[in-house]
Motif scaffolding. Sequence first.
Motif, PDB file in Angstrom:
ATOM      1  N   TRP A  87       1.079   3.289  -3.127  1.00  0.00           N
ATOM      2  CA  TRP A  87       2.404   2.873  -2.668  1.00  0.00           C
ATOM      3  C   TRP A  87       2.739   3.486  -1.314  1.00  0.00           C
ATOM      4  O   TRP A  87       3.465   2.880  -0.514  1.00  0.00           O
ATOM      5  CB  TRP A  87       3.483   3.192  -3.696  1.00  0.00           C
ATOM      6  CG  TRP A  87       3.746   4.661  -3.898  1.00  0.00           C
ATOM      7  CD1 TRP A  87       3.152   5.467  -4.820  1.00  0.00           C
ATOM      8  CD2 TRP A  87       4.656   5.472  -3.172  1.00  0.00           C
ATOM      9  NE1 TRP A  87       3.642   6.748  -4.698  1.00  0.00           N
ATOM     10  CE2 TRP A  87       4.577   6.775  -3.705  1.00  0.00           C
ATOM     11  CE3 TRP A  87       5.544   5.229  -2.123  1.00  0.00           C
ATOM     12  CZ2 TRP A  87       5.341   7.827  -3.212  1.00  0.00           C
ATOM     13  CZ3 TRP A  87       6.303   6.283  -1.641  1.00  0.00           C
ATOM     14  CH2 TRP A  87       6.202   7.563  -2.185  1.00  0.00           C
ATOM     15  N   VAL A  88       2.199   4.660  -1.018  1.00  0.00           N
ATOM     16  CA  VAL A  88       2.438   5.279   0.283  1.00  0.00           C
ATOM     17  C   VAL A  88       1.712   4.489   1.369  1.00  0.00           C
ATOM     18  O   VAL A  88       2.268   4.211   2.433  1.00  0.00           O
ATOM     19  CB  VAL A  88       1.979   6.757   0.279  1.00  0.00           C
ATOM     20  CG1 VAL A  88       2.065   7.357   1.669  1.00  0.00           C
ATOM     21  CG2 VAL A  88       2.792   7.559  -0.704  1.00  0.00           C
ATOM     22  N   ALA A  94       0.864   1.319   1.206  1.00  0.00           N
ATOM     23  CA  ALA A  94       1.525   0.016   1.328  1.00  0.00           C
ATOM     24  C   ALA A  94       2.820   0.144   2.128  1.00  0.00           C
ATOM     25  O   ALA A  94       3.104  -0.682   3.000  1.00  0.00           O
ATOM     26  CB  ALA A  94       1.808  -0.558  -0.051  1.00  0.00           C
ATOM     27  N   SER A  95       3.601   1.178   1.859  1.00  0.00           N
ATOM     28  CA  SER A  95       4.854   1.379   2.597  1.00  0.00           C
ATOM     29  C   SER A  95       4.586   1.639   4.073  1.00  0.00           C
ATOM     30  O   SER A  95       5.296   1.117   4.935  1.00  0.00           O
ATOM     31  CB  SER A  95       5.629   2.569   2.008  1.00  0.00           C
ATOM     32  OG  SER A  95       5.969   2.304   0.667  1.00  0.00           O
ATOM     33  N   ALA A  96       3.573   2.418   4.376  1.00  0.00           N
ATOM     34  CA  ALA A  96       3.224   2.688   5.770  1.00  0.00           C
ATOM     35  C   ALA A  96       2.759   1.423   6.469  1.00  0.00           C
ATOM     36  O   ALA A  96       3.125   1.161   7.619  1.00  0.00           O
ATOM     37  CB  ALA A  96       2.149   3.766   5.840  1.00  0.00           C
ATOM     38  N   ILE A 115       3.635  -1.683   5.744  1.00  0.00           N
ATOM     39  CA  ILE A 115       4.800  -2.540   5.960  1.00  0.00           C
ATOM     40  C   ILE A 115       5.641  -2.009   7.119  1.00  0.00           C
ATOM     41  O   ILE A 115       6.111  -2.788   7.958  1.00  0.00           O
ATOM     42  CB  ILE A 115       5.630  -2.640   4.663  1.00  0.00           C
ATOM     43  CG1 ILE A 115       4.857  -3.440   3.617  1.00  0.00           C
ATOM     44  CG2 ILE A 115       6.991  -3.271   4.928  1.00  0.00           C
ATOM     45  CD1 ILE A 115       5.459  -3.412   2.234  1.00  0.00           C
ATOM     46  N   ALA A 116       5.812  -0.690   7.200  1.00  0.00           N
ATOM     47  CA  ALA A 116       6.583  -0.108   8.293  1.00  0.00           C
ATOM     48  C   ALA A 116       5.927  -0.382   9.645  1.00  0.00           C
ATOM     49  O   ALA A 116       6.600  -0.748  10.612  1.00  0.00           O
ATOM     50  CB  ALA A 116       6.743   1.399   8.077  1.00  0.00           C
TER      51      ALA A 116
END
Length: 51
Positions: free
Chosen positions: A21-22, A24-26, A28-29
Amino acid sequence: MPDSSSPSGAHDEDEHRAPRWVKASAGIAVLLVVVFVVVHLAGGGMVGHAP
């Protein structure tokens, strides 16, 4: 030097990896920042905010 084929060596590598999830979040950011920059360079961003 520790043996990388030992179970403890493999366990140490797993502890230093980021969770999915980290990552994936990075991703997307980064994608949002790239889109923001491209829109502004194309001249279409925040038109209503210009004085």
